[in-house]
Design a protein around this motif. Structure first.
Motif, mmCIF file in Angstrom:
data_model
loop_
_atom_site.group_PDB
_atom_site.id
_atom_site.type_symbol
_atom_site.label_atom_id
_atom_site.label_comp_id
_atom_site.label_asym_id
_atom_site.label_seq_id
_atom_site.Cartn_x
_atom_site.Cartn_y
_atom_site.Cartn_z
ATOM 1 N N LYS A 4 64.578 -18.888 -7.291
ATOM 2 C CA LYS A 4 65.334 -17.649 -7.436
ATOM 3 C C LYS A 4 65.380 -16.927 -6.099
ATOM 4 N N LYS A 5 66.552 -16.479 -5.702
ATOM 5 C CA LYS A 5 66.702 -15.792 -4.430
ATOM 6 C C LYS A 5 66.009 -14.436 -4.477
ATOM 7 N N VAL A 6 65.192 -14.182 -3.453
ATOM 8 C CA VAL A 6 64.419 -12.940 -3.404
ATOM 9 C C VAL A 6 65.275 -11.819 -2.821
ATOM 10 N N LYS A 7 65.250 -10.698 -3.453
ATOM 11 C CA LYS A 7 65.983 -9.535 -2.968
ATOM 12 C C LYS A 7 65.181 -8.869 -1.853
ATOM 13 N N LEU A 8 65.799 -8.743 -0.673
ATOM 14 C CA LEU A 8 65.118 -8.144 0.473
ATOM 15 C C LEU A 8 65.157 -6.621 0.350
ATOM 16 N N ALA A 9 64.180 -6.104 -0.355
ATOM 17 C CA ALA A 9 64.050 -4.654 -0.551
ATOM 18 C C ALA A 9 62.569 -4.322 -0.727
ATOM 19 N N PHE A 10 62.247 -3.096 -0.462
ATOM 20 C CA PHE A 10 60.860 -2.661 -0.575
ATOM 21 C C PHE A 10 60.379 -2.807 -2.019
ATOM 22 N N ILE A 11 59.173 -3.386 -2.165
ATOM 23 C CA ILE A 11 58.594 -3.588 -3.493
ATOM 24 C C ILE A 11 57.884 -2.303 -3.886
ATOM 25 N N VAL A 12 58.351 -1.690 -4.919
ATOM 26 C CA VAL A 12 57.823 -0.390 -5.333
ATOM 27 C C VAL A 12 56.453 -0.527 -5.970
ATOM 28 N N ASN A 13 56.248 -1.518 -6.786
ATOM 29 C CA ASN A 13 54.979 -1.703 -7.480
ATOM 30 C C ASN A 13 53.882 -2.075 -6.489
ATOM 31 N N ASP A 14 52.771 -1.319 -6.508
ATOM 32 C CA ASP A 14 51.696 -1.536 -5.537
ATOM 33 C C ASP A 14 51.031 -2.893 -5.706
ATOM 34 N N ALA A 15 50.744 -3.277 -6.931
ATOM 35 C CA ALA A 15 50.064 -4.553 -7.161
ATOM 36 C C ALA A 15 50.944 -5.726 -6.737
ATOM 37 N N SER A 16 52.208 -5.659 -7.092
ATOM 38 C CA SER A 16 53.133 -6.740 -6.709
ATOM 39 C C SER A 16 53.306 -6.798 -5.202
ATOM 40 N N ARG A 17 53.375 -5.619 -4.566
ATOM 41 C CA ARG A 17 53.542 -5.582 -3.107
ATOM 42 C C ARG A 17 52.326 -6.170 -2.407
ATOM 43 N N LYS A 18 51.115 -5.866 -2.880
ATOM 44 C CA LYS A 18 49.900 -6.391 -2.277
ATOM 45 C C LYS A 18 49.790 -7.906 -2.457
#
Length: 236
Positions: A4-18
């Motif tokens: 799945k193509k990843v959307k290049l945008a800031f990840i809002v969720n802290d756990a997912s971003r980490k």
């Protein structure tokens, strides 16, 4: 299964971003190491993050200092020649995407007008619902096709002429050799007749031996046969 193509945008969720940070940091370090090993180049990586108290470097602090020192010794113009930041990178991507869209639009328009051209050829006339813009594009497309046809005809004509220039000397040589052989045959006509006569006599003698004598008549007369011996057909 396709990724799945990843959307290049800031990840809002802290756990997912980490989790994404840890995963991609590991992949980035691996790719830098592969690039340096496979291509034999000097490379380094420095990563700052709010999740680590100290920046993470590759391959080592000493290795990073060596690469940075080499970079600082370069002239300032050379340093910034291929330098890309986030803003310039996005501008390059946007410009490249616009060029791709422009090219695709041109290809789609050409296919559309080509279909209109075939419809007009099938109907035997210009369709009544064609606009002036379509007519101009249709005229341009027809002109391009005619130029392409003329160019191909010219190429084939030059190719045929070059082949004819190659074949003509060969034909002349073959004709000259045939004429020489014919002249030689006319000059040695007597020898050819003698050879043919000998061959006929040989064939007759062979047939006579195979048939055991028989009652076959001699082709040279039977005078000698009446005298009690056979003639030698090769020395008549």
């Amino acid at each position: 299964m396709t990724r799945k193509k990843v959307k290049l945008a800031f990840i809002v969720n802290d756990a997912s971003r980490k989790a994404t940070y840890k995963k991609r940091k590991k992949g980035l370090m691996k790719k830098v190491g592969e690039l340096s090993t496979l291509c034999g180049i000097d490379a380094c990586a420095i990563i700052y993050s709010p999740y680590d108290p100290q920046p993470e470097v590759w391959p080592s602090p000493i290795g990073v200092q060596r690469v940075l020192a080499k970079f600082r010794r370069m002239p300032e113009l050379e340093q910034s020649k291929k330098m890309v930041n986030q803003d310039s990178f996005l501008r390059q991507r946007i410009l490249k995407t616009k060029e791709q869209v422009k090219k695709q639009s041109k290809d789609n328009r050409e296919k559309e007008i080509t279909q209109v051209m075939f419809q007009c050829l099938s109907a035997g006339k210009i369709l009544p619902n064609i606009s002036m813009v379509d007519l101009n594009d249709l005229a341009w497309l027809i002109d391009q096709n005619l130029k392409d046809i003329n160019r191909r005809v010219e190429i084939l004509t030059k190719k045929a002429q070059s082949q004819a220039q190659i074949v003509a000397p060969l034909v002349s040589d073959v004709a000259a050799k045939i004429e020489e052989k014919e002249e030689g045959c006319h000059g040695n006509g007597l020898d050819l007749d003698m050879n043919i006569d000998v061959m006929e006599k040989q064939n007759w003698f062979t047939n006579l031996l195979n048939s055991g004598g028989g009652d076959e008549a001699l082709p040279f007369g039977d005078v000698n046969h009446q005298n009690g011996f056979w003639p030698n057909p090769f020395f008549q």
